[in-house]
Design a protein around this motif. Structure first.
Motif, PDB file in Angstrom:
ATOM      1  N   PRO A 280       2.959  19.062   3.576  1.00 24.90           N
ATOM      2  CA  PRO A 280       2.435  20.181   4.356  1.00 24.90           C
ATOM      3  C   PRO A 280       3.385  20.478   5.517  1.00 24.90           C
ATOM      4  N   THR A 281       3.412  21.712   5.956  1.00 23.05           N
ATOM      5  CA  THR A 281       4.294  22.059   7.075  1.00 23.05           C
ATOM      6  C   THR A 281       3.989  21.206   8.303  1.00 23.05           C
ATOM      7  N   ALA A 282       2.744  20.823   8.471  1.00 23.65           N
ATOM      8  CA  ALA A 282       2.350  20.012   9.632  1.00 23.65           C
ATOM      9  C   ALA A 282       3.119  18.688   9.696  1.00 23.65           C
ATOM     10  N   PHE A 283       3.524  18.153   8.543  1.00 16.52           N
ATOM     11  CA  PHE A 283       4.261  16.889   8.526  1.00 16.52           C
ATOM     12  C   PHE A 283       5.493  16.957   9.422  1.00 16.52           C
ATOM     13  N   PHE A 284       6.182  18.076   9.404  1.00 15.53           N
ATOM     14  CA  PHE A 284       7.422  18.212  10.162  1.00 15.53           C
ATOM     15  C   PHE A 284       7.207  18.177  11.670  1.00 15.53           C
ATOM     16  N   TYR A 285       5.984  18.462  12.098  1.00 12.76           N
ATOM     17  CA  TYR A 285       5.714  18.578  13.528  1.00 12.76           C
ATOM     18  C   TYR A 285       4.857  17.447  14.086  1.00 12.76           C
ATOM     19  N   CYS A 286       4.592  16.418  13.285  1.00 15.38           N
ATOM     20  CA  CYS A 286       3.813  15.270  13.762  1.00 15.38           C
ATOM     21  C   CYS A 286       4.586  14.546  14.854  1.00 15.38           C
ATOM     22  N   GLU A 287       4.014  14.504  16.042  1.00 17.83           N
ATOM     23  CA  GLU A 287       4.665  13.767  17.117  1.00 17.83           C
ATOM     24  C   GLU A 287       4.527  12.263  16.914  1.00 17.83           C
ATOM     25  N   GLU A 288       3.392  11.857  16.375  1.00 20.90           N
ATOM     26  CA  GLU A 288       3.105  10.435  16.221  1.00 20.90           C
ATOM     27  C   GLU A 288       3.658   9.922  14.895  1.00 20.90           C
ATOM     28  N   ASP A 289       4.473   8.889  14.970  1.00 23.65           N
ATOM     29  CA  ASP A 289       5.043   8.307  13.759  1.00 23.65           C
ATOM     30  C   ASP A 289       3.954   7.797  12.818  1.00 23.65           C
ATOM     31  N   GLU A 290       2.883   7.245  13.383  1.00 21.94           N
ATOM     32  CA  GLU A 290       1.811   6.699  12.549  1.00 21.94           C
ATOM     33  C   GLU A 290       1.145   7.795  11.714  1.00 21.94           C
ATOM     34  N   LEU A 291       0.930   8.957  12.315  1.00 20.10           N
ATOM     35  CA  LEU A 291       0.324  10.063  11.575  1.00 20.10           C
ATOM     36  C   LEU A 291       1.262  10.578  10.487  1.00 20.10           C
ATOM     37  N   ALA A 292       2.532  10.716  10.813  1.00 17.80           N
ATOM     38  CA  ALA A 292       3.512  11.152   9.816  1.00 17.80           C
ATOM     39  C   ALA A 292       3.578  10.157   8.657  1.00 17.80           C
ATOM     40  N   THR A 293       3.542   8.886   8.973  1.00 16.83           N
ATOM     41  CA  THR A 293       3.572   7.852   7.930  1.00 16.83           C
ATOM     42  C   THR A 293       2.319   7.933   7.067  1.00 16.83           C
ATOM     43  N   ALA A 294       1.176   8.156   7.684  1.00 16.01           N
ATOM     44  CA  ALA A 294      -0.074   8.270   6.923  1.00 16.01           C
ATOM     45  C   ALA A 294      -0.022   9.466   5.978  1.00 16.01           C
TER      46      ALA A 294
END
Length: 86
Positions: free
Chosen positions: A64-78
């Motif tokens: 999802p486009t949101a992946f590119f803008y995740c500030e938190e590494d944990e959220l991006a990893t999830a």
């Protein structure tokens, strides 16, 4: 100055998907003659793509486009791990 998480996320998912910068650029609709340097500039944070280009990159990379803008590494990893289970 806040730095965008975009360059880090782009490189992370591109390498995970096994694509070269040039391959990704071409598949996202960027002219083959500039695909590699353009992706390199995006990954280094020299230039930022417009949202339409981000949408094309997300489609190719299956995130999802949101992946590119995740500030938190944990959220991006999830998000990344969830997508890899498909």
């Amino acid at each position: 100055m806040d730095l965008s998480p975009f360059p880090k996320r782009l490189k992370e998912i591109r390498t995970l998907r096994g694509l070269s910068q040039k391959q990704l650029g071409i598949e996202a609709g960027i002219d083959p003659s500039v695909a590699s340097p353009r992706m390199n500039q995006y990954e280094r944070g020299v230039h930022a793509p417009d949202f339409g280009t981000v949408r094309h990159l997300a489609r190719v990379l299956k995130v999802p486009t949101a992946f590119f803008y995740c500030e938190e590494d944990e959220l991006a990893t999830a998000i990344r791990n969830y997508l890899l289970t498909d």
